[in-house]
Scaffold this motif. Structure first.
Motif, PDB file in Angstrom:
ATOM      1  N   TRP A 192     -32.995 -15.507  23.314  1.00  0.00           N
ATOM      2  CA  TRP A 192     -34.373 -15.404  22.858  1.00  0.00           C
ATOM      3  C   TRP A 192     -34.812 -16.638  22.065  1.00  0.00           C
ATOM      4  O   TRP A 192     -35.972 -17.045  22.152  1.00  0.00           O
ATOM      5  N   ARG A 193     -33.913 -17.246  21.315  1.00  0.00           N
ATOM      6  CA  ARG A 193     -34.282 -18.446  20.568  1.00  0.00           C
ATOM      7  C   ARG A 193     -34.641 -19.589  21.517  1.00  0.00           C
ATOM      8  O   ARG A 193     -35.521 -20.409  21.217  1.00  0.00           O
ATOM      9  N   GLU A 194     -33.960 -19.674  22.623  1.00  0.00           N
ATOM     10  CA  GLU A 194     -34.248 -20.724  23.601  1.00  0.00           C
ATOM     11  C   GLU A 194     -35.639 -20.539  24.182  1.00  0.00           C
ATOM     12  O   GLU A 194     -36.398 -21.507  24.346  1.00  0.00           O
ATOM     13  N   VAL A 195     -35.997 -19.291  24.498  1.00  0.00           N
ATOM     14  CA  VAL A 195     -37.326 -19.006  25.033  1.00  0.00           C
ATOM     15  C   VAL A 195     -38.388 -19.311  23.978  1.00  0.00           C
ATOM     16  O   VAL A 195     -39.409 -19.947  24.268  1.00  0.00           O
ATOM     17  N   LEU A 196     -38.144 -18.883  22.758  1.00  0.00           N
ATOM     18  CA  LEU A 196     -39.093 -19.129  21.674  1.00  0.00           C
ATOM     19  C   LEU A 196     -39.286 -20.622  21.449  1.00  0.00           C
ATOM     20  O   LEU A 196     -40.430 -21.103  21.304  1.00  0.00           O
ATOM     21  N   PRO A 256     -35.044  -2.940  22.445  1.00  0.00           N
ATOM     22  CA  PRO A 256     -36.437  -2.769  21.988  1.00  0.00           C
ATOM     23  C   PRO A 256     -36.931  -3.948  21.161  1.00  0.00           C
ATOM     24  O   PRO A 256     -38.119  -4.297  21.226  1.00  0.00           O
ATOM     25  N   ARG A 257     -36.060  -4.571  20.381  1.00  0.00           N
ATOM     26  CA  ARG A 257     -36.493  -5.681  19.534  1.00  0.00           C
ATOM     27  C   ARG A 257     -36.726  -6.950  20.363  1.00  0.00           C
ATOM     28  O   ARG A 257     -37.651  -7.713  20.082  1.00  0.00           O
ATOM     29  N   LEU A 258     -35.920  -7.136  21.376  1.00  0.00           N
ATOM     30  CA  LEU A 258     -36.170  -8.248  22.296  1.00  0.00           C
ATOM     31  C   LEU A 258     -37.454  -8.005  23.090  1.00  0.00           C
ATOM     32  O   LEU A 258     -38.237  -8.931  23.324  1.00  0.00           O
ATOM     33  N   ALA A 259     -37.665  -6.761  23.494  1.00  0.00           N
ATOM     34  CA  ALA A 259     -38.897  -6.438  24.216  1.00  0.00           C
ATOM     35  C   ALA A 259     -40.121  -6.660  23.337  1.00  0.00           C
ATOM     36  O   ALA A 259     -41.170  -7.104  23.820  1.00  0.00           O
ATOM     37  N   GLU A 260     -39.986  -6.386  22.047  1.00  0.00           N
ATOM     38  CA  GLU A 260     -41.110  -6.603  21.135  1.00  0.00           C
ATOM     39  C   GLU A 260     -41.463  -8.078  21.041  1.00  0.00           C
ATOM     40  O   GLU A 260     -42.640  -8.440  20.994  1.00  0.00           O
ATOM     41  N   LEU A 261     -40.459  -8.939  21.019  1.00  0.00           N
ATOM     42  CA  LEU A 261     -40.755 -10.376  21.039  1.00  0.00           C
ATOM     43  C   LEU A 261     -41.485 -10.754  22.320  1.00  0.00           C
ATOM     44  O   LEU A 261     -42.435 -11.546  22.296  1.00  0.00           O
ATOM     45  N   ALA A 262     -41.070 -10.188  23.448  1.00  0.00           N
ATOM     46  CA  ALA A 262     -41.748 -10.464  24.717  1.00  0.00           C
ATOM     47  C   ALA A 262     -43.201 -10.002  24.677  1.00  0.00           C
ATOM     48  O   ALA A 262     -44.099 -10.705  25.161  1.00  0.00           O
ATOM     49  N   HIS A 263     -43.448  -8.834  24.086  1.00  0.00           N
ATOM     50  CA  HIS A 263     -44.826  -8.339  23.974  1.00  0.00           C
ATOM     51  C   HIS A 263     -45.654  -9.268  23.088  1.00  0.00           C
ATOM     52  O   HIS A 263     -46.816  -9.554  23.400  1.00  0.00           O
ATOM     53  N   GLY A 264     -45.064  -9.729  21.982  1.00  0.00           N
ATOM     54  CA  GLY A 264     -45.802 -10.616  21.090  1.00  0.00           C
ATOM     55  C   GLY A 264     -46.126 -11.948  21.729  1.00  0.00           C
ATOM     56  O   GLY A 264     -47.261 -12.431  21.658  1.00  0.00           O
TER      57      GLY A 264
END
Length: 336
Positions: free
Chosen positions: A97-101, A138-146
């Motif tokens: 997720w850090r790489e995507v961010l 769910p927390r990774l999905a929340e980052l995707a939603h944001g």
């Protein structure tokens, strides 16, 4: 942060809802429940959600999948929110997720003003959760939603004139000139912002950028106590938007900290220009309260913006910040 899994349950519950309602109003629930969980109020999360549920709409339909080949044409198109969220869900499933961010932060940063700055605030809450604990689904999905919401509402500002500023964040906010016509919603007012005071423009060191950003969050939070009556809801974002950026810095390379400071200043100053009152008012907190007591008062009040400002005020952690929270409780309508 939330060993019972209540936050994960709440996020799963919320991910069947869209990021907005009525085509323009932001779904604040993911941000508010994260703040509740972060401050030890997990037991209240589902009860608060039950009260907020009437403000939720179903997840929107997709138009066409966003891909690495076509994303530029979809950027800033609110009709593509579901497409963008799906894109980031796939990206985060395939890469850290850090790489995507890190890849998308500089692409999205120039457009953090769309959606009344709510998308970057939602991302900031999601990143705080991931940095504090386990990277659950769910927390990774929340980052995707944001991130998806941010991409869909992406809106850059036109070139702004550089006006005389000040050395401190507080003085620079005082130097902001209110827009002449203060009617209409956020997009209309944002279009009338043509110039902002210069502040921290010469910063090049990442550590100094973080220090200045911390200073900005503190100044904007303190300022709410005396200026929040200009618009009790929207002026919350002058503090919570830069705080979302500040919370995200630890997950980003140092090279992105200086541009993050500049974007956060522009957001905070623009909100100030759009909603500042004609004059400040003196405000004294009605007594002395601990941070825990203040957060309890915000929870009883229930308004999502009050909860989010309180969350930021507790990050600042001083008396004037707590006073700003109490002022927001006085000014804002409780969650019905």
């Amino acid at each position: 942060m939330d060993a019972t899994g209540t936050l994960d349950e709440a996020l799963q519950r919320l991910h069947s809802s869209g990021p907005e309602r009525l085509g323009r109003l932001t779904n604040h629930a993911p941000m508010a429940v994260e703040a509740l969980a972060a401050h030890g109020q997990g037991r209240s999360v589902h009860r608060w959600l039950d009260s907020y549920a009437r403000k939720l709409e179903e997840f929107p339909s997709g138009v066409e999948p966003v891909t690495d080949a076509n994303w530029r044409s979809a950027l800033g198109d609110p009709r593509r929110a579901a497409d963008w969220i799906g894109y980031f869900e796939r990206e985060i499933a395939e890469r850290p997720w850090r790489e995507v961010l890190t890849q998308w932060w500089p692409r999205l940063l120039p457009g953090m003003y769309g959606g009344s700055t709510h998308p970057v605030i939602r991302v900031g809450h999601a990143v705080r959760t991931l940095l504090a604990g386990e990277s659950t689904e769910p927390r990774l999905a929340e980052l995707a939603h944001g991130l998806g919401y941010w991409a869909a509402r992406h809106r850059p500002l036109a070139d702004l004139g550089l006006l005389p500023g000040a050395d401190s964040a507080a003085a620079a906010l005082d130097a902001v000139t209110p827009i002449a016509a203060r009617d209409g919603g956020f997009p209309a007012r944002l279009g009338r912002v043509t110039g902002l005071p210069v502040w921290a423009a010469t910063v090049t060191d990442p550590s100094e950028a973080r220090r200045r950003l911390t200073e900005l969050v503190r100044a904007a939070t303190h300022r709410y106590a005396t200026h929040g009556h200009g618009e009790e809801t929207m002026l919350v974002h002058a503090a919570t938007a830069p705080n979302a950026v500040l919370r995200t810095l630890p997950a980003l390379p140092h090279a992105l900290w200086v541009p993050s400071l500049r974007a956060a200043w522009t957001a905070s100053a623009a909100v100030t220009a759009m909603y500042a009152p004609d004059a400040p008012v003196a405000y004294a907190a009605p007594g002395t309260f601990t941070p825990e007591e203040v957060f309890e008062r915000a929870l009883v009040h229930g308004d999502e913006h009050v909860i989010k400002l309180t969350d930021t005020a507790l990050d600042v952690g001083d008396g004037p910040a707590l006073a700003a929270t109490l002022r927001s409780i006085e000014l804002s309508e409780p969650l019905g």
